[in-house]
Design a protein around this motif. Structure first.
Motif, PDB file in Angstrom:
ATOM      1  N   PRO A   1     -40.680  54.647  19.551  1.00 22.23           N
ATOM      2  CA  PRO A   1     -40.008  53.762  20.505  1.00 22.23           C
ATOM      3  C   PRO A   1     -38.748  54.444  21.039  1.00 22.23           C
ATOM      4  CG  PRO A   1     -39.594  53.033  18.264  1.00 22.23           C
ATOM      5  CD  PRO A   1     -40.582  54.159  18.176  1.00 22.23           C
ATOM      6  N   ALA A   2     -38.264  53.984  22.168  1.00 18.63           N
ATOM      7  CA  ALA A   2     -37.065  54.573  22.776  1.00 18.63           C
ATOM      8  C   ALA A   2     -35.887  54.467  21.820  1.00 18.63           C
ATOM      9  CB  ALA A   2     -36.747  53.861  24.085  1.00 18.63           C
ATOM     10  N   GLY A   3     -35.109  55.536  21.747  1.00 15.72           N
ATOM     11  CA  GLY A   3     -33.946  55.543  20.878  1.00 15.72           C
ATOM     12  C   GLY A   3     -33.599  56.948  20.430  1.00 15.72           C
ATOM     13  N   PRO A   4     -32.668  57.044  19.487  1.00 15.73           N
ATOM     14  CA  PRO A   4     -32.209  58.358  19.045  1.00 15.73           C
ATOM     15  C   PRO A   4     -33.305  59.193  18.368  1.00 15.73           C
ATOM     16  CG  PRO A   4     -30.868  56.614  18.054  1.00 15.73           C
ATOM     17  CD  PRO A   4     -31.914  55.965  18.887  1.00 15.73           C
ATOM     18  N   ALA A   5     -34.182  58.555  17.624  1.00 11.60           N
ATOM     19  CA  ALA A   5     -35.246  59.298  16.946  1.00 11.60           C
ATOM     20  C   ALA A   5     -36.186  59.949  17.954  1.00 11.60           C
ATOM     21  CB  ALA A   5     -36.031  58.382  16.011  1.00 11.60           C
ATOM     22  N   LYS A   6     -36.463  59.234  19.031  1.00  6.13           N
ATOM     23  CA  LYS A   6     -37.348  59.786  20.064  1.00  6.13           C
ATOM     24  C   LYS A   6     -36.690  60.978  20.748  1.00  6.13           C
ATOM     25  CE  LYS A   6     -40.294  58.554  23.891  1.00  6.13           C
ATOM     26  NZ  LYS A   6     -41.158  57.472  24.303  1.00  6.13           N
ATOM     27  N   ARG A   7     -35.389  60.868  21.041  1.00  4.46           N
ATOM     28  CA  ARG A   7     -34.681  61.982  21.676  1.00  4.46           C
ATOM     29  C   ARG A   7     -34.661  63.209  20.774  1.00  4.46           C
ATOM     30  NH1 ARG A   7     -31.316  57.805  23.298  1.00  4.46           N
ATOM     31  NH2 ARG A   7     -29.805  58.262  21.671  1.00  4.46           N
ATOM     32  N   LYS A   8     -34.440  62.994  19.480  1.00  2.83           N
ATOM     33  CA  LYS A   8     -34.430  64.119  18.540  1.00  2.83           C
ATOM     34  C   LYS A   8     -35.808  64.752  18.435  1.00  2.83           C
ATOM     35  CE  LYS A   8     -30.642  62.475  15.670  1.00  2.83           C
ATOM     36  NZ  LYS A   8     -30.270  61.944  14.354  1.00  2.83           N
ATOM     37  N   GLN A   9     -36.843  63.939  18.392  1.00  2.00           N
ATOM     38  CA  GLN A   9     -38.204  64.461  18.289  1.00  2.00           C
ATOM     39  C   GLN A   9     -38.562  65.252  19.551  1.00  2.00           C
ATOM     40  OE1 GLN A   9     -40.137  64.199  15.499  1.00  2.00           O
ATOM     41  NE2 GLN A   9     -41.518  65.602  16.512  1.00  2.00           N
ATOM     42  N   ARG A  10     -38.118  64.793  20.721  1.00  2.37           N
ATOM     43  CA  ARG A  10     -38.364  65.540  21.952  1.00  2.37           C
ATOM     44  C   ARG A  10     -37.633  66.875  21.930  1.00  2.37           C
ATOM     45  NH1 ARG A  10     -37.312  62.615  27.165  1.00  2.37           N
ATOM     46  NH2 ARG A  10     -38.547  64.338  27.971  1.00  2.37           N
ATOM     47  N   THR A  11     -36.428  66.893  21.338  1.00  2.00           N
ATOM     48  CA  THR A  11     -35.688  68.145  21.211  1.00  2.00           C
ATOM     49  C   THR A  11     -36.427  69.115  20.306  1.00  2.00           C
ATOM     50  OG1 THR A  11     -33.600  66.988  21.555  1.00  2.00           O
ATOM     51  CG2 THR A  11     -33.489  69.165  20.532  1.00  2.00           C
ATOM     52  N   VAL A  12     -36.973  68.610  19.215  1.00  2.00           N
ATOM     53  CA  VAL A  12     -37.763  69.452  18.311  1.00  2.00           C
ATOM     54  C   VAL A  12     -38.956  70.032  19.054  1.00  2.00           C
ATOM     55  CG1 VAL A  12     -39.268  69.387  16.278  1.00  2.00           C
ATOM     56  CG2 VAL A  12     -37.034  68.304  16.197  1.00  2.00           C
ATOM     57  N   ALA A  13     -39.620  69.226  19.845  1.00  4.71           N
ATOM     58  CA  ALA A  13     -40.767  69.707  20.616  1.00  4.71           C
ATOM     59  C   ALA A  13     -40.344  70.794  21.593  1.00  4.71           C
ATOM     60  CB  ALA A  13     -41.422  68.546  21.362  1.00  4.71           C
ATOM     61  N   ARG A  14     -39.183  70.629  22.211  1.00  4.64           N
ATOM     62  CA  ARG A  14     -38.688  71.654  23.138  1.00  4.64           C
ATOM     63  C   ARG A  14     -38.381  72.960  22.414  1.00  4.64           C
ATOM     64  NH1 ARG A  14     -34.460  68.199  25.063  1.00  4.64           N
ATOM     65  NH2 ARG A  14     -35.611  66.457  25.875  1.00  4.64           N
ATOM     66  N   VAL A  15     -37.826  72.856  21.214  1.00  4.66           N
ATOM     67  CA  VAL A  15     -37.530  74.060  20.433  1.00  4.66           C
ATOM     68  C   VAL A  15     -38.827  74.799  20.107  1.00  4.66           C
ATOM     69  CG1 VAL A  15     -36.701  74.895  18.194  1.00  4.66           C
ATOM     70  CG2 VAL A  15     -35.356  73.239  19.480  1.00  4.66           C
ATOM     71  N   TYR A  16     -39.835  74.074  19.649  1.00  8.16           N
ATOM     72  CA  TYR A  16     -41.130  74.708  19.360  1.00  8.16           C
ATOM     73  C   TYR A  16     -41.708  75.364  20.622  1.00  8.16           C
ATOM     74  CZ  TYR A  16     -41.449  72.319  14.822  1.00  8.16           C
ATOM     75  OH  TYR A  16     -41.248  71.881  13.544  1.00  8.16           O
ATOM     76  N   HIS A  17     -41.571  74.682  21.756  1.00  6.79           N
ATOM     77  CA  HIS A  17     -42.094  75.242  23.004  1.00  6.79           C
ATOM     78  C   HIS A  17     -41.357  76.530  23.380  1.00  6.79           C
ATOM     79  CE1 HIS A  17     -44.017  75.345  26.872  1.00  6.79           C
ATOM     80  NE2 HIS A  17     -42.839  75.421  27.451  1.00  6.79           N
ATOM     81  N   LEU A  18     -40.034  76.517  23.260  1.00  8.92           N
ATOM     82  CA  LEU A  18     -39.265  77.725  23.555  1.00  8.92           C
ATOM     83  C   LEU A  18     -39.636  78.864  22.609  1.00  8.92           C
ATOM     84  CD1 LEU A  18     -35.734  76.276  24.302  1.00  8.92           C
ATOM     85  CD2 LEU A  18     -37.227  77.489  25.887  1.00  8.92           C
ATOM     86  N   LEU A  19     -39.827  78.536  21.339  1.00 11.92           N
ATOM     87  CA  LEU A  19     -40.223  79.565  20.377  1.00 11.92           C
ATOM     88  C   LEU A  19     -41.576  80.157  20.738  1.00 11.92           C
ATOM     89  CD1 LEU A  19     -39.110  77.937  17.012  1.00 11.92           C
ATOM     90  CD2 LEU A  19     -38.140  79.968  18.098  1.00 11.92           C
ATOM     91  N   SER A  20     -42.498  79.325  21.194  1.00  9.49           N
ATOM     92  CA  SER A  20     -43.814  79.844  21.569  1.00  9.49           C
ATOM     93  C   SER A  20     -43.703  80.758  22.784  1.00  9.49           C
ATOM     94  CB  SER A  20     -44.800  78.713  21.840  1.00  9.49           C
ATOM     95  OG  SER A  20     -44.503  78.049  23.040  1.00  9.49           O
ATOM     96  N   ARG A  21     -42.843  80.412  23.724  1.00  7.47           N
ATOM     97  CA  ARG A  21     -42.661  81.265  24.906  1.00  7.47           C
ATOM     98  C   ARG A  21     -42.010  82.591  24.529  1.00  7.47           C
ATOM     99  NH1 ARG A  21     -39.742  77.817  29.257  1.00  7.47           N
ATOM    100  NH2 ARG A  21     -39.755  79.823  30.299  1.00  7.47           N
ATOM    101  N   GLU A  22     -41.011  82.547  23.657  1.00  2.14           N
ATOM    102  CA  GLU A  22     -40.360  83.784  23.232  1.00  2.14           C
ATOM    103  C   GLU A  22     -41.299  84.653  22.412  1.00  2.14           C
ATOM    104  OE1 GLU A  22     -36.685  83.039  21.243  1.00  2.14           O
ATOM    105  OE2 GLU A  22     -35.790  82.090  22.995  1.00  2.14           O
ATOM    106  N   ALA A  23     -42.098  84.031  21.570  1.00  3.21           N
ATOM    107  CA  ALA A  23     -43.024  84.785  20.734  1.00  3.21           C
ATOM    108  C   ALA A  23     -44.115  85.450  21.565  1.00  3.21           C
ATOM    109  CB  ALA A  23     -43.650  83.880  19.679  1.00  3.21           C
ATOM    110  N   ALA A  24     -44.404  84.899  22.737  1.00  2.00           N
ATOM    111  CA  ALA A  24     -45.405  85.507  23.609  1.00  2.00           C
ATOM    112  C   ALA A  24     -44.920  86.848  24.147  1.00  2.00           C
ATOM    113  CB  ALA A  24     -45.729  84.569  24.764  1.00  2.00           C
ATOM    114  N   PHE A  25     -43.602  86.981  24.324  1.00  2.00           N
ATOM    115  CA  PHE A  25     -43.056  88.225  24.849  1.00  2.00           C
ATOM    116  C   PHE A  25     -42.834  89.267  23.757  1.00  2.00           C
ATOM    117  CE2 PHE A  25     -41.588  85.252  28.179  1.00  2.00           C
ATOM    118  CZ  PHE A  25     -42.291  85.822  29.221  1.00  2.00           C
ATOM    119  N   ALA A  26     -42.197  88.858  22.671  1.00  2.00           N
ATOM    120  CA  ALA A  26     -41.862  89.812  21.618  1.00  2.00           C
ATOM    121  C   ALA A  26     -41.825  89.101  20.266  1.00  2.00           C
ATOM    122  CB  ALA A  26     -40.522  90.459  21.899  1.00  2.00           C
TER     123      ALA A  26
END
Length: 71
Positions: A23-48
């Motif tokens: 549901p909307a709230g702080p937990a959802k925002r934190k979970q979305r941030t975690v998802a963004r971190v994983y996504h950034l890591l996958s993009r960086e890992a694709a390069f090096a």
């Protein structure tokens, strides 16, 4: 999942699905941030792929465990 890029991408997909289910709230925002971190890591890992990504990955996992309350 043969390389770290695929591994991080799979975690990003799972984290995004968890965020959508919350549901909307702080937990959802934190979970979305975690998802963004994983996504950034996958993009960086694709390069090096290197072991420096593991520290960020573990930090994201710790935050995700705090959000869900399992650790």
């Amino acid at each position: 999942m043969s390389d770290s890029c695929d591994y991080f991408r799979e975690h990003a997909i799972v984290a995004t699905r968890k965020a959508r289910a919350l549901p909307a709230g702080p937990a959802k925002r934190k979970q979305r941030t975690v998802a963004r971190v994983y996504h950034l890591l996958s993009r960086e890992a694709a390069f090096a792929p290197n072991i420096h990504h593991l520290d960020e990955f573990r930090a994201a996992q710790r935050l995700e465990r705090q959000i869900t309350g399992t650790g």
